[in-house]
Design a protein around this motif. Sequence first.
Motif, PDB file in Angstrom:
ATOM      1  N   VAL A 156       0.863  -1.170   0.012  1.00  0.00           N
ATOM      2  CA  VAL A 156      -0.101   0.020  -0.063  1.00  0.00           C
ATOM      3  C   VAL A 156       0.919   1.241   0.191  1.00  0.00           C
ATOM      4  N   GLN A 157       2.098   1.163   0.826  1.00  0.00           N
ATOM      5  CA  GLN A 157       2.725   2.413   0.867  1.00  0.00           C
ATOM      6  C   GLN A 157       3.335   2.572  -0.386  1.00  0.00           C
ATOM      7  N   LEU A 158       4.005   1.540  -0.964  1.00  0.00           N
ATOM      8  CA  LEU A 158       4.829   1.589  -2.264  1.00  0.00           C
ATOM      9  C   LEU A 158       3.883   2.043  -3.532  1.00  0.00           C
ATOM     10  N   ASP A 159       2.488   1.667  -3.389  1.00  0.00           N
ATOM     11  CA  ASP A 159       1.598   2.070  -4.425  1.00  0.00           C
ATOM     12  C   ASP A 159       1.510   3.516  -4.249  1.00  0.00           C
ATOM     13  N   ALA A 160       1.197   3.897  -3.055  1.00  0.00           N
ATOM     14  CA  ALA A 160       0.983   5.431  -2.638  1.00  0.00           C
ATOM     15  C   ALA A 160       2.346   6.282  -3.195  1.00  0.00           C
ATOM     16  N   LEU A 161       3.288   5.896  -3.001  1.00  0.00           N
ATOM     17  CA  LEU A 161       4.647   6.473  -3.095  1.00  0.00           C
ATOM     18  C   LEU A 161       4.774   6.690  -4.790  1.00  0.00           C
ATOM     19  N   ALA A 162       4.451   5.610  -5.367  1.00  0.00           N
ATOM     20  CA  ALA A 162       4.657   5.709  -6.851  1.00  0.00           C
ATOM     21  C   ALA A 162       3.868   6.802  -7.395  1.00  0.00           C
ATOM     22  N   LEU A 163       2.745   7.122  -6.816  1.00  0.00           N
ATOM     23  CA  LEU A 163       1.926   8.254  -7.138  1.00  0.00           C
ATOM     24  C   LEU A 163       2.352   9.704  -6.638  1.00  0.00           C
ATOM     25  N   ILE A 164       2.885   9.790  -5.735  1.00  0.00           N
ATOM     26  CA  ILE A 164       2.840  11.148  -4.752  1.00  0.00           C
ATOM     27  C   ILE A 164       4.276  11.449  -4.786  1.00  0.00           C
ATOM     28  N   ALA A 165       5.075  10.372  -4.725  1.00  0.00           N
ATOM     29  CA  ALA A 165       6.640  10.681  -4.445  1.00  0.00           C
ATOM     30  C   ALA A 165       7.264  11.388  -5.349  1.00  0.00           C
ATOM     31  N   ARG A 166       8.382  11.916  -5.223  1.00  0.00           N
ATOM     32  CA  ARG A 166       9.347  12.132  -6.364  1.00  0.00           C
ATOM     33  C   ARG A 166      10.754  11.783  -6.111  1.00  0.00           C
ATOM     34  N   PRO A 167      11.661  11.308  -6.792  1.00  0.00           N
ATOM     35  CA  PRO A 167      12.982  11.019  -6.585  1.00  0.00           C
ATOM     36  C   PRO A 167      14.004  12.081  -6.182  1.00  0.00           C
ATOM     37  N   HIS A 168      14.765  11.927  -5.250  1.00  0.00           N
ATOM     38  CA  HIS A 168      15.553  13.088  -4.900  1.00  0.00           C
ATOM     39  C   HIS A 168      16.968  12.523  -5.372  1.00  0.00           C
ATOM     40  N   LEU A 169      17.564  13.025  -6.270  1.00  0.00           N
ATOM     41  CA  LEU A 169      18.936  12.188  -6.914  1.00  0.00           C
ATOM     42  C   LEU A 169      20.102  12.361  -5.918  1.00  0.00           C
ATOM     43  N   ARG A 170      20.096  13.522  -5.185  1.00  0.00           N
ATOM     44  CA  ARG A 170      21.201  13.700  -4.428  1.00  0.00           C
ATOM     45  C   ARG A 170      21.248  12.948  -3.357  1.00  0.00           C
ATOM     46  N   TYR A 171      20.180  12.485  -2.495  1.00  0.00           N
ATOM     47  CA  TYR A 171      20.226  11.720  -1.274  1.00  0.00           C
ATOM     48  C   TYR A 171      19.626  10.336  -1.525  1.00  0.00           C
ATOM     49  N   ASP A 172      19.386   9.859  -3.075  1.00  0.00           N
ATOM     50  CA  ASP A 172      18.907   8.638  -3.242  1.00  0.00           C
ATOM     51  C   ASP A 172      17.743   8.256  -2.583  1.00  0.00           C
ATOM     52  N   ALA A 173      16.683   9.061  -2.604  1.00  0.00           N
ATOM     53  CA  ALA A 173      15.383   8.714  -1.755  1.00  0.00           C
ATOM     54  C   ALA A 173      14.452   9.287  -2.407  1.00  0.00           C
ATOM     55  N   LEU A 174      13.172   8.976  -1.905  1.00  0.00           N
ATOM     56  CA  LEU A 174      11.795   9.486  -2.196  1.00  0.00           C
ATOM     57  C   LEU A 174      11.446  10.686  -1.260  1.00  0.00           C
TER      58      LEU A 174
END
Length: 322
Positions: free
Chosen positions: A123-141
Motif C-alpha cells: 500500500v505504501q509503495l503504491d501510494a509513493l508511486a503516485l505522490i513521491a518524487r525521487p531526490h537524486l542527491r540523497y537517493d531517496a523518495l
Amino acid sequence: MIAPAVLAVLAVILAVLGPTLLRRMSWLERSPRIGITAWQTLSVSIVLAVLLAGSSLAIPAIPWTINLADWIRTCAMALLAQYSTPGGAVVSATGAAAASAILVRVAYCLAADRAIAARNRKVQLDALALIARPHLRYDALVVDHPAAAVYCLPGRVRQVVLTSAALSALDHNQLLAVLAHERAHLRGRHDLILAAADALQHAFPRVPAFRTARRELGRLVEMLADDSAARHSDRTTVATALVRLAEHGLTPAAALGAGGESAPSRVRRLISPTRPLGAGKTTVAALAMGLLIALPLFLAIAPASAAGTMDPCPEDEQSLTM
C-alpha cells in the motif's frame, strides 16, 4: 516425569526473572548487537523449555547407547510401556498436543504478521508511486508533508523516504546522518528481528516477557542504527537530527523510522557516549547466552543419560525362575 516439571519451572523462571535481569544490565546499550542477541536468546530459551517439556511428556526417556540394535529394541519397549496404560497415553498425548500447538501458533502468527506487513508495504509503495518524487542527491523518495519524517520500507523493494518538511528542518549533514541510519536498518534486515519478536508477542499475549522483549528490541535496533550513522557523521549531528524528527514521530505502518518514542533516551546515549564492551565482557556475554540455550537441552536429555546407566530390559518371569 521429572524432566517436564523441571523444564516448565525453568520456563517460568526465565519468563519472570529474565526480563528484569536484562533490563538492569545497562551494558547491553553499550553494545546493541549483543543486547539484541541477549533478548532473542532469552525468548528462544523460554519457548525451547516449553517445547521440550511437552516433548518429554510425549516421548519417554530412551537411554543412549552406541549399539543401534539395542537402542531400537529399548526405544520400542519404552514406547510400548509408555502408551500401554490409559494414564500414560493421556499424558503423552497431552505433551505432544501442547508442543505441536506452540509450534503451530508461533508459525501462524509469524506468517500472519509477515503477510500484514507485506500488504502494508505494498500500500505504501503504491501510494509513493503516485505522490513521491525521487531526490537524486540523497537517493531517496520525497513526499510533500508538513511533518518532518525520514523512514525506510524494508522488503524486496527497499526504499528510503523523506518528507518535504524533513528537507527543510534538517541541514545537509543531518540528512546524511538519518539516511545512514535508515540504510543501516535495511542493510541489517532489522525488520526480521522485530517480526520474530512480534510473532512471539502475538502468539503469547499474556506473557509479559515477550512484550518486554519486543519493546527492548525496538530500542536496541534503533541504537544499532544510530551507531552506524555515527560512524558516518559525528554523534552530535545524529542526536540533533533525532531531536528534530522526534517532535513529529511520523512513521507509517511496516516502516522503520529514525524518530519514535525511544528517541529521547537515544539522544542522551549519543550525547554522553560510554566505552564499548571489551573483548572480555563480550566473551562472557557470549558464553552466558550459549549456556542459556544449552540449559533446556541439557535438562531434556539428562534423563536419557541417567537411563543409560540402568538395565533398560528387565528379565521376564521365566528367565528369573531359571
